[in-house]
Design a protein around this motif. Structure first.
Motif, PDB file in Angstrom:
ATOM      1  N   ARG A 131      87.834  31.480  22.826  1.00  0.00           N
ATOM      2  CA  ARG A 131      88.610  30.562  23.655  1.00  0.00           C
ATOM      3  C   ARG A 131      88.512  30.985  25.120  1.00  0.00           C
ATOM      4  NH1 ARG A 131      92.117  28.232  20.895  1.00  0.00           N
ATOM      5  NH2 ARG A 131      92.945  30.125  19.916  1.00  0.00           N
ATOM      6  N   TRP A 132      88.410  30.010  26.009  1.00  0.00           N
ATOM      7  CA  TRP A 132      88.313  30.137  27.460  1.00  0.00           C
ATOM      8  C   TRP A 132      86.886  30.431  27.934  1.00  0.00           C
ATOM      9  CZ3 TRP A 132      92.522  27.790  28.400  1.00  0.00           C
ATOM     10  CH2 TRP A 132      93.713  28.126  27.743  1.00  0.00           C
ATOM     11  N   ASP A 133      85.917  30.574  27.010  1.00  0.00           N
ATOM     12  CA  ASP A 133      84.520  30.691  27.451  1.00  0.00           C
ATOM     13  C   ASP A 133      84.111  29.427  28.217  1.00  0.00           C
ATOM     14  OD1 ASP A 133      84.216  33.112  26.206  1.00  0.00           O
ATOM     15  OD2 ASP A 133      82.841  32.413  24.640  1.00  0.00           O
ATOM     16  N   VAL A 134      83.320  29.601  29.270  1.00  0.00           N
ATOM     17  CA  VAL A 134      82.681  28.467  29.939  1.00  0.00           C
ATOM     18  C   VAL A 134      81.340  28.271  29.241  1.00  0.00           C
ATOM     19  CG1 VAL A 134      81.766  27.569  32.094  1.00  0.00           C
ATOM     20  CG2 VAL A 134      83.879  28.905  32.103  1.00  0.00           C
ATOM     21  N   MET A 135      81.165  27.117  28.618  1.00  0.00           N
ATOM     22  CA  MET A 135      80.104  26.921  27.648  1.00  0.00           C
ATOM     23  C   MET A 135      79.210  25.735  28.018  1.00  0.00           C
ATOM     24  SD  MET A 135      80.846  26.817  23.549  1.00  0.00           S
ATOM     25  CE  MET A 135      81.427  25.118  23.490  1.00  0.00           C
ATOM     26  N   VAL A 136      77.895  25.915  27.837  1.00  0.00           N
ATOM     27  CA  VAL A 136      76.925  24.830  28.021  1.00  0.00           C
ATOM     28  C   VAL A 136      76.562  24.295  26.645  1.00  0.00           C
ATOM     29  CG1 VAL A 136      74.609  24.226  28.814  1.00  0.00           C
ATOM     30  CG2 VAL A 136      76.038  25.741  30.190  1.00  0.00           C
ATOM     31  N   PHE A 137      76.492  22.972  26.529  1.00  0.00           N
ATOM     32  CA  PHE A 137      76.198  22.344  25.247  1.00  0.00           C
ATOM     33  C   PHE A 137      75.495  21.011  25.483  1.00  0.00           C
ATOM     34  CE2 PHE A 137      80.387  21.302  26.776  1.00  0.00           C
ATOM     35  CZ  PHE A 137      80.462  19.927  26.690  1.00  0.00           C
ATOM     36  N   LYS A 138      74.945  20.458  24.426  1.00  0.00           N
ATOM     37  CA  LYS A 138      74.318  19.150  24.504  1.00  0.00           C
ATOM     38  C   LYS A 138      75.405  18.076  24.437  1.00  0.00           C
ATOM     39  CE  LYS A 138      70.033  20.503  24.598  1.00  0.00           C
ATOM     40  NZ  LYS A 138      69.200  20.288  25.810  1.00  0.00           N
ATOM     41  N   TYR A 139      75.384  17.186  25.412  1.00  0.00           N
ATOM     42  CA  TYR A 139      76.356  16.105  25.473  1.00  0.00           C
ATOM     43  C   TYR A 139      76.253  15.252  24.207  1.00  0.00           C
ATOM     44  CZ  TYR A 139      78.762  12.030  27.528  1.00  0.00           C
ATOM     45  OH  TYR A 139      79.616  10.994  27.791  1.00  0.00           O
ATOM     46  N   PRO A 140      77.396  14.943  23.579  1.00  0.00           N
ATOM     47  CA  PRO A 140      77.342  14.216  22.295  1.00  0.00           C
ATOM     48  C   PRO A 140      76.679  12.845  22.373  1.00  0.00           C
ATOM     49  CG  PRO A 140      79.525  15.152  22.675  1.00  0.00           C
ATOM     50  CD  PRO A 140      78.760  15.329  23.940  1.00  0.00           C
ATOM     51  N   ARG A 176      68.941  13.504  25.948  1.00  0.00           N
ATOM     52  CA  ARG A 176      70.231  14.188  25.895  1.00  0.00           C
ATOM     53  C   ARG A 176      70.423  15.040  27.145  1.00  0.00           C
ATOM     54  NH1 ARG A 176      72.204  16.570  20.339  1.00  0.00           N
ATOM     55  NH2 ARG A 176      74.162  16.074  21.392  1.00  0.00           N
ATOM     56  N   LYS A 177      71.649  15.112  27.611  1.00  0.00           N
ATOM     57  CA  LYS A 177      71.979  15.871  28.804  1.00  0.00           C
ATOM     58  C   LYS A 177      72.735  17.143  28.433  1.00  0.00           C
ATOM     59  CE  LYS A 177      74.009  12.116  30.211  1.00  0.00           C
ATOM     60  NZ  LYS A 177      74.768  11.088  30.945  1.00  0.00           N
ATOM     61  N   ASN A 178      72.623  18.154  29.296  1.00  0.00           N
ATOM     62  CA  ASN A 178      73.438  19.362  29.147  1.00  0.00           C
ATOM     63  C   ASN A 178      74.765  19.165  29.878  1.00  0.00           C
ATOM     64  OD1 ASN A 178      71.592  21.032  27.663  1.00  0.00           O
ATOM     65  ND2 ASN A 178      70.384  21.241  29.534  1.00  0.00           N
ATOM     66  N   TYR A 179      75.839  19.589  29.244  1.00  0.00           N
ATOM     67  CA  TYR A 179      77.168  19.542  29.852  1.00  0.00           C
ATOM     68  C   TYR A 179      77.738  20.954  29.894  1.00  0.00           C
ATOM     69  CZ  TYR A 179      78.756  14.720  30.676  1.00  0.00           C
ATOM     70  OH  TYR A 179      78.966  13.465  31.210  1.00  0.00           O
TER      71      TYR A 179
END
Length: 474
Positions: A131-140, A176-179
């Motif tokens: 919890r509280w990690d700043v995370m990069v992911f693929k936008y749904p 797909r975009k990275n968020y």
């Protein structure tokens, strides 16, 4: 008989042979050097690609949904009224100074590129995200382009058999975009957003100190003095108080035996300077920092945070007064410690309330701590009032370097989505709930629900550009 001419011819032929041999050797050396360099370049490219794909990758922040932690394309703004500097989204032509509330034009301000960050792509292979990690992911959602008619469909779920809305073709290409967002809800938990806080399984989620330091939002700084007071900063009893160049001077004689306070004159809302948006929510999680020099007297200094009628009061007595440093909640003693102020000495005082936790620091050392019952049913109700007060009893004291901050406030007022706001939601296994730090202007899990585990790219850990922004991401 050998003549001098013959000798010269033989020597010339010998030199020519040596030169040819040396040239051939030099040619071989040059070829070997070129081959080594090419091999090294190829290996370096392979290593770089491998690192980028499996270990660490650089990303550029495009938008301001994580401001002020991370900023996208933006403008640097310096308030002409008080000199406070801050960042503003590049779209805007105006801004409001968060320190003095002066309004200014920014259409001539130059735009700057977004932060560039490094993302650790393998760390979650050794354990799940925290919890509280700043995370990069693929936008749904994806952007879909029709190969036949070039029609573009924005923010759609990609499913097999989807057709172009214009021509009905199935020859589609999707991207797909990275968020990037902050992770607040983990798999298997029940989550709800209430009064700006994150509640997990019915209790407020308390931020670690390093994360909390990142998320305090500046409200006021006495070092930046407004040439024109747009809104008064402090309400004081002029019998006991003087205001001078950002400092507050309190003078109460011991014979009077009373306490007097200076009250911060502004209500504290969830305003966001980055988008120049005025918040509608009163914020009760606050932080006060100041320096205090007690010149004479036998009493002490009080710092107060008010929250919907509740008064959290920290009192620090003068050395030799016979009193203890105490923390009180509406008059009830919560904690005490042997900590005192020395006459003539400048002390650093910090008092904060966040996520139900009270802390008092004296000269950067925590002297009092209290964790209130943040899981009680009444906690998390929308508050109507909050405030900051500074004061003292039976002393002459100069207060300076005064800073006020508010905690991040996770807004429930998004018109585009309220998932997790109206009631608790259950997060299934392999799913995560994420929010933007710029809560009032962030498209996140409140809109499109969860991030699934297979879409996680990695953990953002460092801002490396521009150089003036270099920092570890908390």
């Amino acid at each position: 008989m050998t003549t001098n001419k013959d000798k010269t011819s033989v020597m010339t032929k010998a030199l020519d042979w040596f030169r040819a041999a040396d040239g051939e050797q030099s040619e071989k050396s040059r070829f070997h050097l070129i081959r080594e360099n090419i091999q090294w370049i190829i290996i370096s490219i392979i290593i770089a690609l491998g690192i980028r794909y499996f270990i660490v990758e650089a990303f550029k922040i495009p938008t301001g949904s994580m401001a002020p932690t991370l900023v996208g394309v933006h403008k640097h703004v310096v308030c002409p009224n008080c000199g406070w500097g801050f960042t503003r989204d590049y779209h805007g032509s105006g801004a409001t100074c968060p320190n003095c509330l002066f309004q200014m034009d920014t259409y001539k301000n130059k735009s700057h590129g977004g932060n560039r960050i490094f993302v650790n792509k393998f760390i979650y292979g050794f354990g799940g995200p925290d919890r509280w990690d700043v995370m990069v992911f693929k936008y749904p959602f994806v952007d879909i382009r029709c190969k036949d008619c070039d029609y573009v469909m924005i923010d759609r779920r990609w499913v097999e058999g989807i057709k172009c809305e214009r021509c009905g073709s199935t020859r589609l290409k999707h991207k797909r975009k990275n968020y990037i967002k902050r992770l607040v809800g983990l798999s298997g938990e029940e989550l709800q957003i209430k009064n700006g806080d994150i509640f997990i399984n019915g209790k407020v989620a308390k931020k670690p100190q390093k994360t909390q330091e990142e998320l305090w939002v500046p409200v006021y700084n006495s070092a930046y003095i407004a040439s024109k007071e747009v809104v008064p900063s402090w309400n004081v009893d002029t019998k006991y108080w003087q205001k001078n160049e950002g400092n507050l001077l309190l003078e109460i004689s011991q014979a009077e035996g009373r306490t007097s306070f200076a009250t911060f004159a502004r209500r504290i809302f969830d305003n966001y300077a980055y988008n120049d948006m005025t918040g509608a929510n009163v914020v009760g999680d606050l932080r006060l920092k100041l320096s205090a020099v007690v010149q004479r007297g036998s009493g002490g200094v009080s710092v107060v945070i008010e929250r919907d009628g509740e008064i959290f009061d920290a009192y620090i007595p003068v050395q030799g007064s016979g009193e203890k440093c105490g923390l009180r909640r509406s008059g009830k003693v919560l904690a005490e410690a042997d900590a005192h102020l020395t006459l003539g000495h400048e002390h650093k005082v910090e008092f904060c309330y966040a996520d139900g936790v009270l802390r008092l620091l004296l000269d950067e050392k925590q002297v009092l701590f209290y964790d209130s019952d943040a899981g009680s049913p009444d906690y998390g109700g929308k508050i109507s009032g909050s405030g900051i007060r500074i004061g003292g009893r039976d002393i002459t004291c100069r207060f300076g370097d005064i800073e006020i901050f508010r905690d991040i406030y996770y807004s429930s007022d998004l018109t585009s989505g309220s998932w997790g706001v109206s009631g608790p939601i259950k997060i299934s296994n392999g799913e995560y709930f994420v929010l933007g730090d710029n809560s009032i202007n962030s498209k996140d899990s409140r809109v499109w629900k969860f991030v699934v585990e297979e879409d996680i790219v990695g953990k953002a850990f460092l801002v490396f550009w521009p150089l003036s922004w270099i920092k570890v991401i908390r």
